[in-house]
Scaffold this motif. Structure first.
Motif, PDB file in Angstrom:
ATOM      1  N   THR A  19       9.026  -1.855   0.116  1.00  0.00           N
ATOM      2  CA  THR A  19       9.582  -1.370   1.368  1.00  0.00           C
ATOM      3  C   THR A  19      10.398  -2.459   2.043  1.00  0.00           C
ATOM      4  N   LEU A  63      13.690   1.264  -0.102  1.00  0.00           N
ATOM      5  CA  LEU A  63      12.976   0.450  -1.077  1.00  0.00           C
ATOM      6  C   LEU A  63      13.956  -0.523  -1.736  1.00  0.00           C
ATOM      7  N   PHE A 123      14.686   5.931   1.483  1.00  0.00           N
ATOM      8  CA  PHE A 123      13.556   6.844   1.583  1.00  0.00           C
ATOM      9  C   PHE A 123      14.062   8.271   1.451  1.00  0.00           C
ATOM     10  N   ALA A 162       7.778   7.685  -1.748  1.00  0.00           N
ATOM     11  CA  ALA A 162       7.598   6.787  -0.607  1.00  0.00           C
ATOM     12  C   ALA A 162       7.559   7.567   0.700  1.00  0.00           C
ATOM     13  N   SER A 163       8.488   8.493   0.881  1.00  0.00           N
ATOM     14  CA  SER A 163       8.539   9.228   2.147  1.00  0.00           C
ATOM     15  C   SER A 163       7.378  10.207   2.286  1.00  0.00           C
ATOM     16  N   ARG A 198       4.493   9.707   0.759  1.00  0.00           N
ATOM     17  CA  ARG A 198       3.269   8.906   0.624  1.00  0.00           C
ATOM     18  C   ARG A 198       2.279   9.560  -0.326  1.00  0.00           C
ATOM     19  N   LEU A 203       3.214   1.481   4.268  1.00  0.00           N
ATOM     20  CA  LEU A 203       3.781   1.637   2.930  1.00  0.00           C
ATOM     21  C   LEU A 203       4.322   0.287   2.462  1.00  0.00           C
ATOM     22  N   GLY A 219       5.204  -0.199  -0.856  1.00  0.00           N
ATOM     23  CA  GLY A 219       6.215   0.119  -1.861  1.00  0.00           C
ATOM     24  C   GLY A 219       5.699   1.186  -2.796  1.00  0.00           C
TER      25      GLY A 219
END
Length: 159
Positions: free
Chosen positions: A58, A63, A79, A88-89, A91, A126, A128
């Motif tokens: 992150t 990223l 993201f 990532a967005s 999660r 987050l 990464g």
């Protein structure tokens, strides 16, 4: 050392041994880059049928490329874009059987056919994602997802 799929026991037991080896590798080390580098090398050695394994970390609104094993890769991923940005967005782990059918897939390596991305979250932040690509369609399944999530949970304690 053995490859998970070539282990004489079942695949689950092989993954459990890989996780124990990860813990032995990172135990006592606090440097994030060193631990991520060793984790990517460990997975690269143990998983067959993959062409890229590594981490995106992150930074700002997206990223940035971290330690990895494989061909040169995309450096920045926003993201919500591609498989990594989506994982990532959201999660949550994203398992893609055929990357060509994934809306907005970012093709860093034209040989990639399937992908799994596991988010790395520590203290609700987050850090990464772990990204693994394969030149084989349908390479990853629920067993891979379960144990790679455990692998990340173990690694996260040392980040």
């Amino acid at each position: 050392m053995f490859q998970v799929e070539n282990y004489s026991g079942d695949r689950k037991e092989g993954y459990e041994l890989v996780i124990m080896q990860l813990q032995a590798l990172v135990d006592g080390e606090t440097n994030q880059i060193a631990n991520l580098a060793n984790a990517s090398a460990l997975l690269n050695q143990f998983l067959h049928g993959i062409n890229w394994v590594g981490f995106y970390l992150t930074e700002g609104e997206g990223l940035v490329l971290g330690p990895f094993q494989g061909l040169p890769a995309c450096v920045r991923i926003p993201f919500g874009k591609g498989v990594c940005g989506t994982a990532a967005s959201k999660r949550e782990t994203v398992l893609v059987e055929d990357v060509h059918l994934f809306p907005g897939h970012i093709a860093c390596d034209a040989a990639s056919e399937s992908e799994i991305v596991v988010p790395i979250i520590k203290n609700d932040a987050l850090i990464g994602v772990l990204d693994i690509d394969s030149p084989i369609k349908n390479r990853f399944d629920e067993v891979d997802q379960h144990y790679l999530e455990q692998f990340i949970a173990t690694l996260t304690r040392y980040l």
